[in-house]
Enzyme design. Structure first.
Site, PDB file in Angstrom:
ATOM      1  N   ASP A 227     -14.303  32.403  53.255  1.00 35.75           N
ATOM      2  CA  ASP A 227     -13.225  33.386  53.280  1.00 35.75           C
ATOM      3  C   ASP A 227     -13.046  34.008  51.906  1.00 35.75           C
ATOM      4  O   ASP A 227     -12.685  33.325  50.948  1.00 35.75           O
ATOM      5  CB  ASP A 227     -11.918  32.719  53.724  1.00 35.75           C
TER       6      ASP A 227
ATOM      7  N   ASP B  53     -13.133  42.413  52.732  1.00 32.54           N
ATOM      8  CA  ASP B  53     -12.698  41.157  53.338  1.00 32.54           C
ATOM      9  C   ASP B  53     -13.716  40.661  54.365  1.00 32.54           C
ATOM     10  O   ASP B  53     -14.102  41.403  55.266  1.00 32.54           O
ATOM     11  CB  ASP B  53     -11.337  41.347  54.003  1.00 32.54           C
TER      12      ASP B  53
END
Length: 454
Positions: free
Chosen positions: A140, A338
């Site tokens: 992440d 992201d």
């Protein structure tokens, strides 16, 4: 059939349709079978390897056939879109309008409040402790602090996972972090701390926007990335209480910009390549050199009040060989890069222009309604589909041609959505990033893109 033929003639008269997809052609004809992943892991497997200080690890989609174990919680496409939208809303909600990639105004959302672990889709296998114990963890870019589920964990307080919980008592190199130590003070400064356990152990807590959380003891141990590639005294959270975080395998690797992240602890740049479909492997790479070849670079910005994220600034969009007529003000909010967001969130003016151009280019195919995306097509009955290329140009001139079709369309839908008013911050989602090696070089404050990397 007459309507379809008329639409194709309309497109042909306005654009130079190039069949086969070579060179700088503006349209690509692709078989509809290329939209679907295979049932078995295909393509050449990416092996862990080391080159001087750089290391590359295989990376796979956690719901695809290349994963070490098929996750039982595979969401529907509608759920995936809903979760992705929630992540975008959370990420951008704390960013002051018109601050974009630069500025000093503070946001109101604390750094320890993560976006949504349920949105994370890609996993790697690394090993913790001595002897080394393999663990499958999600990656992440929107998180800094890495964590595992650890023993002891009372029944009902930790989520089910395929592998046994990590047992610190079985590792000869494990150690908890003291409350008064510099790493614990830094954890407190970055809003991940959770007081002291037993009066001396540094506690950590991460609360996510989807209502899940994990907390336990801030720890350090040996992290093995590949044979012979070890991070000694790697700092991570050893979680003993994880609420409602399901289907996450064994833990999480944070690739954000703060000092707790794997990227910061290993040193050097971090990059990854997300495969075009879930039945193919990609890779995660750490420790790239100062001037890696084959990349196009754009300046890296920061999100005010959310130092975990890296941003880039769009300068232009091209659809089917034609550049959209957009002023620089349409992009001034910047874009967070992201790995955990699926659909790209684009500011309203830019999105509406992109949508209009794309719909015109895809006029040969009937649109179908969708509760989450507004540009979706029924491609059933077509052996081949003509898809317009989409190119994104960033400040500094870096231009990327999105993978056709899987970097543009997902389940027949345009992989872009309206993220909000101009001046707000958008998000570059993982569909658009597919097949590119995306490199984050924090030491030089730049983001790089290398085409056809996986």
């Amino acid at each position: 059939m007459r309507v379809l033929a008329e639409a194709v003639r309309f497109i042909s008269s306005h654009y130079s349709i190039a069949y086969g997809g070579g060179g700088d052609q503006s349209f690509v004809t692709v078989p509809t079978s290329s939209f679907e992943p295979e049932r078995v892991c295909s393509g050449e497997r990416v092996m862990s390897e080391q080159n001087n200080s750089a290391v590359s690890l295989p990376l796979v989609h956690r719901h695809g056939p290349c994963t070490p174990s098929i996750s039982p919680d595979k969401p529907s496409f509608a759920d995936t879109l809903r979760i992705s939208r929630a992540r975008i809303n959370h990420i951008t909600s704390g960013v002051p309008r018109s601050m974009g990639s630069h500025g000093d105004e503070k946001a109101s959302i604390p750094a320890h409040l993560g976006s949504s672990v349920k949105s994370l889709e890609y996993v790697v296998t690394v090993s913790f402790g001595t002897p080394a114990v393999p663990k499958v963890v999600v990656i992440d870019t929107g998180s800094d602090l890495s964590w595992l589920q650890c023993k002891p964990c009372r029944p009902g307080e930790c989520s089910q996972q395929k592998d046994p919980l990590f047992d610190p008592s079985h590792s000869s190199t494990y150690g908890s972090v003291d409350c008064g130590s510099a790493p614990c003070k830094k954890l407190t400064a970055d809003a991940y701390a959770n007081g002291c356990a037993n009066g001396k152990q540094c506690g950590f807590l991460i609360s996510y926007a989807d209502g899940t959380s994990t907390d336990g003891v801030y720890s350090k141990d040996k992290l093995t990335l590949a044979p012979g590639v070890v991070v000694n005294n790697f700092y991570f959270g050893c979680g003993h209480d994880k609420r409602a975080v399901q289907g996450l395998y064994d833990g999480l690797l944070g690739l954000g910009r703060l000092s707790e992240s794997l990227a910061a602890q290993y040193g050097g740049a971090v990059s990854y390549c997300l495969p075009a479909v879930s039945s193919k492997p990609g890779f995660l790479a750490l420790g790239a050199g100062k001037s890696p070849s084959g990349f196009q670079f754009t300046p890296m910005g920061r999100v005010p009040g959310q130092p975990t994220f890296a941003t880039v600034t769009l300068a232009g969009i091209t659809v089917g060989g034609k550049k959209l007529n957009l002023r620089p003000s349409a992009f001034q909010g910047g874009m967070i890069v992201d790995s955990g967001t699926v659909i790209t969130g684009l500011q309203s003016t830019a999105y509406q222009a992109l949508r209009s151009a794309f719909r015109s280019a895809m006029a040969a195919y009937p649109m179908v309604p969708n509760d989450h995306l507004d540009t979706c097509y029924n491609l059933a009955g077509h052996k081949n589909v003509v898809v317009p290329k989409i190119a994104l140009t960033f400040s500094g001139g870096a231009t990327i041609n999105l993978d056709v079709p899987n970097g543009i369309l997902v389940n027949g839908c345009l992989a872009f959505a309206d993220s909000g008013l101009d001046g707000t911050t958008g998000v570059l989602g993982n569909v658009n990033q597919r097949t590119f090696e995306v490199l984050f070089d924090t030491s030089s404050s730049k983001v790089g893109f290398r085409a056809n990397a996986c």
